[in-house]
Write an enzyme that holds these catalytic residues in place. Structure first.
Site, short mmCIF file in Angstrom:
data_model
loop_
_atom_site.label_atom_id
_atom_site.label_comp_id
_atom_site.label_asym_id
_atom_site.label_seq_id
_atom_site.Cartn_x
_atom_site.Cartn_y
_atom_site.Cartn_z
N LEU A 1 0.82 -1.21 0.00
CA LEU A 1 0.00 0.00 0.00
C LEU A 1 0.86 1.26 0.00
CD1 LEU A 1 -2.72 -1.05 2.61
CD2 LEU A 1 -2.74 -1.40 0.13
N ASP B 1 13.35 3.35 10.99
CA ASP B 1 12.71 2.36 11.86
C ASP B 1 11.60 3.09 12.61
OD1 ASP B 1 11.92 0.59 13.83
OD2 ASP B 1 13.92 0.33 14.70
N CYS C 1 1.84 4.10 6.28
CA CYS C 1 1.42 2.73 5.96
C CYS C 1 2.25 1.67 6.69
CB CYS C 1 1.52 2.48 4.46
SG CYS C 1 0.47 3.54 3.45
N TYR D 1 -3.27 -7.22 16.84
CA TYR D 1 -3.40 -6.46 15.59
C TYR D 1 -4.72 -5.70 15.56
CZ TYR D 1 -3.69 -5.62 10.54
OH TYR D 1 -3.81 -5.04 9.30
N THR E 1 -1.44 -7.32 -1.18
CA THR E 1 -0.13 -6.87 -0.74
C THR E 1 0.81 -8.09 -0.70
OG1 THR E 1 -0.83 -7.17 1.54
CG2 THR E 1 -1.08 -4.97 0.59
#
Length: 263
Positions: free
Chosen positions: A17, A57, A84, A166, A201
Site C-alpha cells: 500500500l 525504523d 502505511c 493487531y 499486498t
C-alpha cells in the site's frame, strides 16, 4: 490541497500500500520521501519514481526524527504524511500449543511489540509531522497547513481469531483520528484513517503462492468486486483524502463491503 510541488512523506513506501501511495503521489506532481526499514527495496522503489529514500525504523524516535530532518533538508516541510508502515506479532489471547500439549497465552511482550509497531508508531509519525506542519505557512484561504492519513484495518472492527493484538491496536489507530484532528484544527492540519479490507499486498500474494485455494476463497468472500483490493485502489482513495479539504476526523472502510467472520 493541490499536490503539485508539495512534499509528502510516505512510510512503508518500499512495498504494498505504501509503494502504491508513493507512486500515485509522485504521478500527481508531489515530491515524495519514502521512509522504510528495507534499504535495498526502498532505494530501488524511490529511484523508479524520482523520490528520495530514507531508512527509518518507525519504532525508534531517533530514527524517525532523523528521517524527517533528512527529508525536509531535501524538499522542505512535508505537507502530507501517509503512514502505511507497521510491525506486529500475532496469536490468540490463550490458545492450545501443540508442542507442549497445553495452553499458552500471547505474551505481554508480544502484545506490547504490536502496540509499539502499530499504535505508538502511528502517534509518533503523525505528531512529529504535525509539529513541522504547525510552523509552515498556510497553503490556502482555509488556512490549511497539511494532511495526515493513517492506515488502520478492517480488523479494527472485524477482529478475527488470532488478531487480538493487531485488531485492537488498529482500532487504537482509529481512536487517534478524531481527538488528533480536533487538537490540530486551529493549525489547519487534517487527520483521517483508512481501514483497508483484504488487499493484494506481498503477504497476501504469498498466500496465493503457498495456498491457492485459500487465496481463491478469500477473494470470493468479498461481496463486490469478488477479488482482493488492488493497492492502486487504496492509493486512489488516499489521494482524495489528501486533496479534499473537507475530509477530516474520519475513519473510512475500503473493503468491497466485506465483513469478516470470526475465522
Amino acid at each position: 490541497m493541490k499536490l503539485e510541488g508539495l512534499h509528502v512523506v510516505v512510510t512503508g513506501g518500499a512495498s504494498g500500500l505504501g509503494n502504491a501511495s508513493a507512486r500515485a503521489l509522485a504521478a500527481a506532481g508531489a515530491h515524495v520521501s519514502i521512509f522504510d526499514i528495507n534499504k535495498d527495496a526502498g532505494s530501488e522503489k524511490a529511484a523508479e519514481i524520482g523520490a528520495s529514500f530514507h531508512q527509518v525504523d518507525i519504532t525508534s524516535e531517533d530514527s524517525v526524527v532523523a528521517g524527517f530532518d533528512a527529508a525536509r533538508a531535501k524538499y522542505g516541510q512535508e505537507r502530507a504524511l501517509v503512514h502505511c508502515a507497521m510491525t506486529a506479532k500475532g496469536g490468540k489471547t490463550v490458545g492450545f500449543d501443540k508442542a507442549s500439549g497445553g495452553y499458552r497465552r500471547l505474551s505481554t511482550e508480544d502484545y506490547a511489540f504490536a502496540a509499539e509497531g502499530i499504535l505508538v508508531a502511528s502517534y509518533r509519525l503523525a505528531s512529529l509531522s504535525a509539529l513541522g506542519m504547525a510552523n509552515a505557512e498556510p497553503l490556502n484561504e482555509d488556512g490549511e497547513r497539511g494532511a495526515i492519513v493513517l492506515t488502520s484495518s478492517a480488523a479494527a472492527q472485524d477482529g478475527q481469531v488470532g488478531q487480538v493484538a493487531y485488531g485492537s491496536c488498529k482500532a487504537g489507530v482509529n481512536g487517534l483520528v478524531l481527538p488528533m484532528a480536533r487538537d490540530l484544527m486551529e493549525l489547519g492540519i487534517r487527520v483521517n484513517s483508512i481501514m483497508p479490507g483484504i488487499f493484494a499486498t506481498p503477504p497476501m500474494l504469498g498466500v496465493r503462492d503457498r495456498a491457492p485455494q485459500i487465496f481463491e476463497n478469500l477473494s470470493k468472500s468479498v461481496p463486490f468486486p469478488k477479488r482482493l483490493g488492488n493497492p492502486e485502489e487504496f492509493a486512489s482513495f488516499m489521494l482524495e483524502l489528501v486533496r479534499n479539504p473537507y475530509a477530516n476526523g474520519q475513519t473510512y472502510r475500503l473493503d468491497g463491503a466485506i465483513r469478516m467472520p470470526p475465522r
